[in-house]
Design an enzyme around this catalytic site. Structure first.
Site, PDB file in Angstrom:
ATOM      1  N   GLU A  19      26.216  82.840  10.077  1.00  0.00           N
ATOM      2  CA  GLU A  19      26.192  81.446  10.486  1.00  0.00           C
ATOM      3  C   GLU A  19      24.742  80.988  10.303  1.00  0.00           C
ATOM      4  O   GLU A  19      23.824  81.675  10.752  1.00  0.00           O
ATOM      5  CB  GLU A  19      26.602  81.370  11.962  1.00  0.00           C
ATOM      6  CG  GLU A  19      26.912  79.972  12.395  1.00  0.00           C
ATOM      7  CD  GLU A  19      27.316  79.887  13.866  1.00  0.00           C
ATOM      8  OE1 GLU A  19      27.630  80.916  14.480  1.00  0.00           O
ATOM      9  OE2 GLU A  19      27.303  78.753  14.368  1.00  0.00           O
ATOM     10  N   ARG A  28      28.323  97.589  15.656  1.00  0.00           N
ATOM     11  CA  ARG A  28      27.118  96.822  15.361  1.00  0.00           C
ATOM     12  C   ARG A  28      25.898  97.675  15.665  1.00  0.00           C
ATOM     13  O   ARG A  28      25.954  98.652  16.396  1.00  0.00           O
ATOM     14  CB  ARG A  28      27.097  95.502  16.123  1.00  0.00           C
ATOM     15  CG  ARG A  28      26.938  95.626  17.622  1.00  0.00           C
ATOM     16  CD  ARG A  28      27.147  94.281  18.320  1.00  0.00           C
ATOM     17  NE  ARG A  28      26.096  93.333  18.073  1.00  0.00           N
ATOM     18  CZ  ARG A  28      26.275  92.147  17.490  1.00  0.00           C
ATOM     19  NH1 ARG A  28      27.463  91.767  17.070  1.00  0.00           N
ATOM     20  NH2 ARG A  28      25.282  91.310  17.326  1.00  0.00           N
ATOM     21  N   LYS A  86      20.467  86.039  17.672  1.00  0.00           N
ATOM     22  CA  LYS A  86      19.758  84.921  17.053  1.00  0.00           C
ATOM     23  C   LYS A  86      19.407  83.863  18.082  1.00  0.00           C
ATOM     24  O   LYS A  86      18.351  83.256  18.036  1.00  0.00           O
ATOM     25  CB  LYS A  86      20.643  84.285  15.970  1.00  0.00           C
ATOM     26  CG  LYS A  86      20.526  84.958  14.619  1.00  0.00           C
ATOM     27  CD  LYS A  86      21.323  84.197  13.571  1.00  0.00           C
ATOM     28  CE  LYS A  86      22.754  84.654  13.590  1.00  0.00           C
ATOM     29  NZ  LYS A  86      23.645  83.930  12.691  1.00  0.00           N
TER      30      LYS A  86
END
Ligand code: ATP
Ligand code: MG
Length: 541
Positions: A28, A253, A263
């Site tokens: 994103e 992850r 982020k």
């Protein structure tokens, strides 16, 4: 050994379920890429390469509120820097297809327009032990939902007043399947579509469609999406537009010790000025690691070493550090820099003493050769390399001791100026016949110290530590911020280093690996990583 994704691909190819392997990396554009994303990129790129396929870089830009073109540009740069090659796509380019898919669902009686508020939605969703409550609009006639959905698109409905929901199962044990919202009304300027749209698809609806449009064969994502997979499959099955739908697979992850991997929070550090931008060398962003002195190959090697697992775990920061350390140990030229200079005068040589010495560029590089360095009457050594009251096992210089100056002569201390706690100058004598490489004096010394000469150049050297303090992983990031994550030293460096290119890396003897900062005006070096088990690594902590 093949990782579990490779096993899946091998089986799919063998059974003829897939013929071309297409993966994707779908960030994103709401921040810069970080080391966690590097793991996802490396995996997707590696799969595409291994099977002769391709890996798309797709911007998942379906949420207009947080997105920005600056992030789009940085993500492309960073992905390329890591070794990704391929085509760039934007999910927002598929808005029309997504809208059509939603219409198809409504027509099939598989989606309906509802007017629930977020609070009601939450209340009616049920819990893990109780089923949800069906909305009164659940059985709204198809024609009515179609009409309302068109009005949503046409800008006739206020933000948040209506939503489109998938009609699945309010009693499903998987809460994601309890009639999730798939479209919402939102007036926000889109970084690419401008004001063309005022309805935006939700991630769980949009993502499978994006994969399908691009003919992705293996959609690899992180474990938190495991519970979303049934919805992923449902969307593709029910919209009926894709005869060969893609499949989603989840891997663990990357969590790195003492490292922020969100982020949203990294953005906060940038916005609040705790760091000097997204590329601050302390940041775990690709831009930060690059400026710090990490190379693409060292990051790829790290991703390779940590492997692909199906269970989450935390990786030690030392694993990342050893990848760049090993690479630079083999390849970086050596140089000398004194981080905390203390003047040393050789009293038994003339004022214009100037002796050339051969300095080995890199003992691990057979073709490295040597370069000339010069010893002068006045020199600088590290403050910590002289002790009036030496601690046990101290191998460096003491007021009556001897030590070798790296690549030069053995010197004998004759005295010092200042106080034992605050030495301002050291006096020594050069011992003739002890020149490095031509020493047949038989004198034995315990220590070799680095030094710079009277022509040394001032430079700023930045020593870094993790952004988070160790331990206490339950605390909020804000309480764990490491106030000592940056220490600046006014160092003296060899003139040889003063002309080096920005971004060039060296081993500073006994200090670690350093990279000339690419952004700063003057001469600034970033410490990439310390030397393994070097005393200075411990001392700096
Ligand atoms: P953030 O919470 O930092 O914004 P994200 O997962 O929302 O991270 P995306 O831009 O959606 O960020 O991520 C793009 C891809 O990178 C996704 O496929 C995601 O699974 C993967 N990814 C993100 N963080 C990690 C991580 N720590 N380890 C491995 N893959 C990751
Ligand atoms: Mg995300």
């Amino acid at each position: 050994m093949a990782n579990f994704i490779e096993e899946i691909i091998d089986a799919d190819l063998a059974a003829g379920r897939e013929t071309e392997i297409i993966t994707r990396f779908p960030p994103e554009p709401n921040g810069y890429l970080h080391i966690g994303h590097a793991k996802a990129i490396c995996l997707n790129v590696a799969m595409a390469r291994k099977y002769g396929g391709k890996c798309n870089l797709r911007f998942d830009d379906t949420n207009p509120v947080k997105e920005d073109d600056e992030f789009v540009r940085s993500i492309i740069t960073d992905a390329q820097w890591l070794g990704w090659e391929g085509d760039v796509f934007f999910a927002s380019d598929y808005f029309e297809v997504m809208y059509e898919a939603a219409v198809a669902l409504i027509k099939k009686g598989k989606a309906y327009v509802d007017d629930v508020s977020p609070e009601e939605m939450k209340r009616m969703r049920g819990t893990l032990t109780e089923p949800g409550i069906e909305s009164k609009n659940r059985n709204r006639p198809v024609a009515e939902s179609l009409d309302l959905f068109e009005q949503m698109r046409a800008g006739k409905i206020a933000d948040g007043a209506l939503v489109l929901r998938a009609k699945i199962d309010m009693a499903s044990p998987n809460i994601n399947m309890r009639d999730p919202i798939i479209y919402r009304v939102l007036r926000a300027h889109h970084h690419r579509q401008g004001d063309k749209w005022c309805v935006y698809p939700m991630y769980d609806f949009a993502h499978p469609l994006e994969d399908a449009v691009e003919h992705i064969s293996h959609s690899i994502c992180t474990l938190e999406f495991e519970d979303h997979r049934p919805l992923y499959d449902w969307v593709l099955r029910e919209c009926g537009m894709f005869p060969h739908p893609p499949h989603q697979y989840e891997f663990a992850r990357l969590n790195l010790e003492r490292t922020i991997m969100s982020k949203r929070y990294l953005k906060k550090l940038v916005d609040e000025g705790f760091v000097d931008g997204w590329d601050d060398p302390r940041m775990p962003t690709i831009a930060g690691l690059r400026r710090r002195g990490y190379t693409p190959s060292s990051i790829r090697e790290f991703c390779e070493r940590i492997g692909v697992a199906k269970a989450n775990s935390e990786v030690e920061i030392g694993q990342l550090e050893s990848c760049i350390r090993e690479e630079l140990n083999a390849g970086a030229p050596r140089a000398m820099a004194v981080l905390e200079p203390l003047e040393l005068v050789l009293d038994n040589v003339p004022d214009d003493f100037c002796e050339s010495l051969a300095f080995e560029m890199n003992p691990f590089d057979p073709n490295g050769g040597t370069r000339e360095i010069v010893m002068t009457k006045k020199l600088y050594i590290e403050k910590s390399d002289f002790a009036v009251v030496p601690p046990p096992k101290y191998k460096r210089l003491t007021p009556t001791g001897t030590v070798r100056l790296k690549s030069g002569y053995i010197i004998k201390c004759t005295g010092y100026e200042g106080t034992p706690e605050n030495v301002t100058r050291v006096h020594a004598e050069l011992i003739e016949g002890t020149k490095s490489g031509a020493d047949n004096s038989g004198i034995k010394v315990k220590g070799v110290i680095h030094w710079v000469n009277a022509n040394a150049v001032p430079a700023v050297v930045r020593l870094y530590d993790c952004l988070l303090v160790a331990g206490e992983s339950s605390l909020d990031f804000g309480e764990r911020l490491n106030q000592q994550s940056l220490i600046e030293k006014n160092a003296l460096i060899e003139p040889y280093l003063a002309d080096c290119a920005k971004g060039a890396s060296y081993q500073f003897l006994r200090q670690g690996y350093f990279c000339r900062d690419s952004k700063s005006e003057g001469i600034v070096f970033n410490r990439i990583v310390g030397l393994k088990d070097g005393y200075n690594v411990k001392a700096a902590k």
